[in-house]
Design a protein around this motif. Sequence first.
Motif, PDB file in Angstrom:
ATOM      1  N   SER A 287       9.773  11.961   1.601  1.00 33.47           N
ATOM      2  CA  SER A 287      10.957  12.269   1.345  1.00 33.47           C
ATOM      3  C   SER A 287      10.777  12.702   0.145  1.00 33.47           C
ATOM      4  O   SER A 287      11.923  14.385  -0.138  1.00 33.47           O
ATOM      5  CB  SER A 287      11.621  10.425   1.106  1.00 33.47           C
ATOM      6  OG  SER A 287      13.123  10.313   2.181  1.00 33.47           O
ATOM      7  N   VAL A 288      10.056  12.130  -0.824  1.00 38.45           N
ATOM      8  CA  VAL A 288       9.312  12.977  -2.236  1.00 38.45           C
ATOM      9  C   VAL A 288       8.461  14.429  -2.295  1.00 38.45           C
ATOM     10  O   VAL A 288       8.336  15.192  -2.072  1.00 38.45           O
ATOM     11  CB  VAL A 288       8.232  12.483  -2.808  1.00 38.45           C
ATOM     12  CG1 VAL A 288       7.885  12.694  -4.041  1.00 38.45           C
ATOM     13  CG2 VAL A 288       8.979  11.101  -2.983  1.00 38.45           C
ATOM     14  N   ILE A 289       8.061  14.103  -0.559  1.00 35.85           N
ATOM     15  CA  ILE A 289       7.205  16.013  -0.395  1.00 35.85           C
ATOM     16  C   ILE A 289       8.650  16.747  -0.065  1.00 35.85           C
ATOM     17  O   ILE A 289       7.928  17.939  -0.298  1.00 35.85           O
ATOM     18  CB  ILE A 289       6.464  15.427   0.720  1.00 35.85           C
ATOM     19  CG1 ILE A 289       4.830  14.343   0.067  1.00 35.85           C
ATOM     20  CG2 ILE A 289       5.653  16.712   1.070  1.00 35.85           C
ATOM     21  CD1 ILE A 289       3.932  14.073   1.340  1.00 35.85           C
ATOM     22  N   ALA A 290       9.018  16.754   0.639  1.00 34.15           N
ATOM     23  CA  ALA A 290      10.046  17.271   1.945  1.00 34.15           C
ATOM     24  C   ALA A 290      11.115  18.075   0.975  1.00 34.15           C
ATOM     25  O   ALA A 290      11.512  19.012   0.968  1.00 34.15           O
ATOM     26  CB  ALA A 290      11.293  16.610   3.166  1.00 34.15           C
ATOM     27  N   ALA A 291      11.231  17.263   0.094  1.00 27.81           N
ATOM     28  CA  ALA A 291      12.484  17.182  -1.141  1.00 27.81           C
ATOM     29  C   ALA A 291      12.238  18.556  -2.267  1.00 27.81           C
ATOM     30  O   ALA A 291      12.763  19.735  -2.425  1.00 27.81           O
ATOM     31  CB  ALA A 291      13.022  16.144  -1.584  1.00 27.81           C
ATOM     32  N   THR A 292      10.322  18.309  -2.573  1.00 28.64           N
ATOM     33  CA  THR A 292      10.099  19.052  -3.471  1.00 28.64           C
ATOM     34  C   THR A 292       9.458  20.070  -2.648  1.00 28.64           C
ATOM     35  O   THR A 292       9.724  21.462  -3.145  1.00 28.64           O
ATOM     36  CB  THR A 292       8.161  18.745  -4.023  1.00 28.64           C
ATOM     37  OG1 THR A 292       8.859  17.089  -4.469  1.00 28.64           O
ATOM     38  CG2 THR A 292       8.100  19.386  -4.717  1.00 28.64           C
TER      39      THR A 292
ATOM     40  N   ARG B  15       1.204  -1.420   0.121  1.00 26.97           N
ATOM     41  CA  ARG B  15       0.155   0.411   0.283  1.00 26.97           C
ATOM     42  C   ARG B  15       1.161   1.259   0.454  1.00 26.97           C
ATOM     43  O   ARG B  15       0.701   1.774  -0.872  1.00 26.97           O
ATOM     44  CB  ARG B  15      -0.956   0.202   1.280  1.00 26.97           C
ATOM     45  CG  ARG B  15      -1.987  -1.032   1.161  1.00 26.97           C
ATOM     46  CD  ARG B  15      -2.953  -0.324   2.182  1.00 26.97           C
ATOM     47  NE  ARG B  15      -2.811  -0.450   3.183  1.00 26.97           N
ATOM     48  CZ  ARG B  15      -2.297  -1.407   4.425  1.00 26.97           C
ATOM     49  NH1 ARG B  15      -3.125  -2.829   3.886  1.00 26.97           N
ATOM     50  NH2 ARG B  15      -2.397  -1.354   5.841  1.00 26.97           N
ATOM     51  N   THR B  16       1.916   1.041   0.923  1.00 29.28           N
ATOM     52  CA  THR B  16       2.445   2.504   0.921  1.00 29.28           C
ATOM     53  C   THR B  16       3.415   2.624  -0.781  1.00 29.28           C
ATOM     54  O   THR B  16       3.517   3.765  -0.446  1.00 29.28           O
ATOM     55  CB  THR B  16       4.003   1.976   2.012  1.00 29.28           C
ATOM     56  OG1 THR B  16       3.149   1.885   3.365  1.00 29.28           O
ATOM     57  CG2 THR B  16       4.828   3.579   2.633  1.00 29.28           C
ATOM     58  N   SER B  17       3.982   1.253  -0.753  1.00 26.47           N
ATOM     59  CA  SER B  17       4.853   1.647  -2.120  1.00 26.47           C
ATOM     60  C   SER B  17       3.530   2.568  -3.604  1.00 26.47           C
ATOM     61  O   SER B  17       3.513   3.440  -4.284  1.00 26.47           O
ATOM     62  CB  SER B  17       4.758   0.073  -2.949  1.00 26.47           C
ATOM     63  OG  SER B  17       5.655  -0.334  -2.287  1.00 26.47           O
ATOM     64  N   PHE B  18       2.301   1.561  -3.768  1.00 27.15           N
ATOM     65  CA  PHE B  18       1.628   2.090  -4.023  1.00 27.15           C
ATOM     66  C   PHE B  18       0.929   3.442  -4.208  1.00 27.15           C
ATOM     67  O   PHE B  18       0.603   4.711  -4.636  1.00 27.15           O
ATOM     68  CB  PHE B  18       0.085   1.061  -4.256  1.00 27.15           C
ATOM     69  CG  PHE B  18       0.266   0.577  -5.760  1.00 27.15           C
ATOM     70  CD1 PHE B  18       0.441   0.337  -6.743  1.00 27.15           C
ATOM     71  CD2 PHE B  18       0.412  -0.719  -5.228  1.00 27.15           C
ATOM     72  CE1 PHE B  18       0.277  -0.833  -7.689  1.00 27.15           C
ATOM     73  CE2 PHE B  18       0.518  -2.172  -5.831  1.00 27.15           C
ATOM     74  CZ  PHE B  18       0.631  -1.945  -6.837  1.00 27.15           C
ATOM     75  N   PHE B  19       0.983   4.263  -2.695  1.00 32.34           N
ATOM     76  CA  PHE B  19       0.306   5.381  -2.748  1.00 32.34           C
ATOM     77  C   PHE B  19       1.326   5.925  -3.273  1.00 32.34           C
ATOM     78  O   PHE B  19       0.963   8.031  -3.369  1.00 32.34           O
ATOM     79  CB  PHE B  19       0.968   5.537  -0.955  1.00 32.34           C
ATOM     80  CG  PHE B  19       0.292   6.939  -0.395  1.00 32.34           C
ATOM     81  CD1 PHE B  19      -1.035   7.593  -1.246  1.00 32.34           C
ATOM     82  CD2 PHE B  19       1.173   7.624   0.040  1.00 32.34           C
ATOM     83  CE1 PHE B  19      -1.354   8.933   0.051  1.00 32.34           C
ATOM     84  CE2 PHE B  19       0.875   9.023   0.107  1.00 32.34           C
ATOM     85  CZ  PHE B  19      -0.357   9.245   0.003  1.00 32.34           C
ATOM     86  N   THR B  20       2.979   5.841  -2.633  1.00 36.25           N
ATOM     87  CA  THR B  20       4.168   7.290  -3.300  1.00 36.25           C
ATOM     88  C   THR B  20       4.160   6.739  -4.966  1.00 36.25           C
ATOM     89  O   THR B  20       3.819   7.937  -5.628  1.00 36.25           O
ATOM     90  CB  THR B  20       5.109   5.990  -2.752  1.00 36.25           C
ATOM     91  OG1 THR B  20       5.280   6.696  -1.131  1.00 36.25           O
ATOM     92  CG2 THR B  20       6.901   7.315  -3.472  1.00 36.25           C
ATOM     93  N   TYR B  21       4.215   5.611  -5.718  1.00 40.50           N
ATOM     94  CA  TYR B  21       3.978   5.519  -7.060  1.00 40.50           C
ATOM     95  C   TYR B  21       2.800   7.100  -7.188  1.00 40.50           C
ATOM     96  O   TYR B  21       2.560   7.472  -8.120  1.00 40.50           O
ATOM     97  CB  TYR B  21       3.556   4.651  -7.455  1.00 40.50           C
ATOM     98  CG  TYR B  21       4.415   3.459  -7.719  1.00 40.50           C
ATOM     99  CD1 TYR B  21       5.960   4.175  -7.264  1.00 40.50           C
ATOM    100  CD2 TYR B  21       4.523   2.240  -7.442  1.00 40.50           C
ATOM    101  CE1 TYR B  21       6.451   2.907  -7.167  1.00 40.50           C
ATOM    102  CE2 TYR B  21       5.086   1.210  -6.700  1.00 40.50           C
ATOM    103  CZ  TYR B  21       6.619   1.490  -6.774  1.00 40.50           C
ATOM    104  OH  TYR B  21       7.687   1.092  -6.289  1.00 40.50           O
TER     105      TYR B  21
ATOM    106  N   ALA C 200       1.217  14.221  -9.098  1.00 39.53           N
ATOM    107  CA  ALA C 200       1.233  15.542  -9.423  1.00 39.53           C
ATOM    108  C   ALA C 200       2.390  16.031 -10.396  1.00 39.53           C
ATOM    109  O   ALA C 200       2.516  17.047 -10.847  1.00 39.53           O
ATOM    110  CB  ALA C 200       2.977  15.339  -8.284  1.00 39.53           C
ATOM    111  N   PHE C 201       2.536  14.753 -11.436  1.00 40.82           N
ATOM    112  CA  PHE C 201       3.563  14.961 -12.681  1.00 40.82           C
ATOM    113  C   PHE C 201       2.203  14.596 -13.873  1.00 40.82           C
ATOM    114  O   PHE C 201       2.342  15.917 -14.124  1.00 40.82           O
ATOM    115  CB  PHE C 201       4.521  13.617 -13.720  1.00 40.82           C
ATOM    116  CG  PHE C 201       4.919  13.352 -14.594  1.00 40.82           C
ATOM    117  CD1 PHE C 201       5.586  14.593 -15.272  1.00 40.82           C
ATOM    118  CD2 PHE C 201       3.876  13.144 -15.365  1.00 40.82           C
ATOM    119  CE1 PHE C 201       5.905  14.494 -15.987  1.00 40.82           C
ATOM    120  CE2 PHE C 201       3.957  12.627 -16.894  1.00 40.82           C
ATOM    121  CZ  PHE C 201       5.017  13.493 -17.369  1.00 40.82           C
TER     122      PHE C 201
END
Length: 361
Positions: A293-298, A12-18, A24-25
């Motif tokens: 990490s994706v959100i923080a880096a953005t 679930r975490t993987s699919f949520f991140t994907y 966003a893209f």
Amino acid sequence: MTKLRRMKKSTRTSFFTYGLVIVAFLIIQILRGTVGIGSLLEGQLIPICAYIVMAVSLNLVVGISGELSLGHAGFMSVGAFSGCAMANGLQNLVPSEPLRLVIAILFGALMAALAGFLIGIPVLRLNGDYLAIVTLAFGEIIKTILTNLYIGVDANGLQASFVNDTTDLAEGGIALIKGPMGVSNTSARISTFVAGFILVMVALIVVFNLVNSRAGRAIMATRDNRIAAESVGISVTKYKLMAFTVSAALAGAAGTLYGCSQITFSANKFDFNTSILILVFVVLGGLGNMWGSVIAATALTILPEALRQFSDYRMLVYAIVLILVMLATNSPAIRSFFLRIVRGGRNEDGPSRSAKKEAAK
């Protein structure tokens, strides 16, 4: 919904991140094709993708492997210099820019992985503060070497010199690395936002598959209890070296993506401050939390540019925002709220509310 709840937590975490990255893209692409997104954000798209990959790769070392690395910008610089040098050297042989970018990214990732492997063999036998100090020194050594390195290519082949420029290129030769002046992309900048999105997805797929594999479980076992892991036959150095090398390869790919988006850059861009910035992305997003990490880096890549209107108070406001974000991410109520969203409405240690009601009946 029932199928979603039956999925493993890691799935679930993987699919949520994907899904987060894909949505966003698509939103950005739609905005770029219609109303536009402004020159500020347009210029930050490729660096955002590069920093996301850097944050995810460092999280593999810090969050999953449990080791503190302070020289991650060194691997980024290896990828940036080697990848951009390859891209510039192939501009006459490979006219297709997408193909040249792919070759450059693969070469940058390979060179960074080689550097990570060679450095990791002696370094990963250390622990704690000693490892952090050595990785910090590695980053500074790489920066010094690249600052004094001259590489060019001409009809006679590859020319290289150190400290002083003695390459003496023939007519039509190309200076690939020019010491303190760094790299100048003599061809058009070939990095694109689409390429950055693909690289982010590749990085997430690689990291999630590694973490959820047998090797990933061994890496986390060495993080949680080194002695217990060794007692059941797990080679601590082997699995930590695996995570370190994969992380270095992804950082090298991110460096190539970033470098090929710039007109020119030098080794000073990849100094200690860059390593700390990437570590801040990881800490604010949560150790071992890739979508964080994706959100923080953005957010933290856009924020300094968005605060330029405050002039002298820009970094003060930036520091205050960092403190507020840190307090928010360490709040149990906020953390449990997002965990319930990711886990399909379930609490951390129990079934969903609807399941509890059914059981009560």
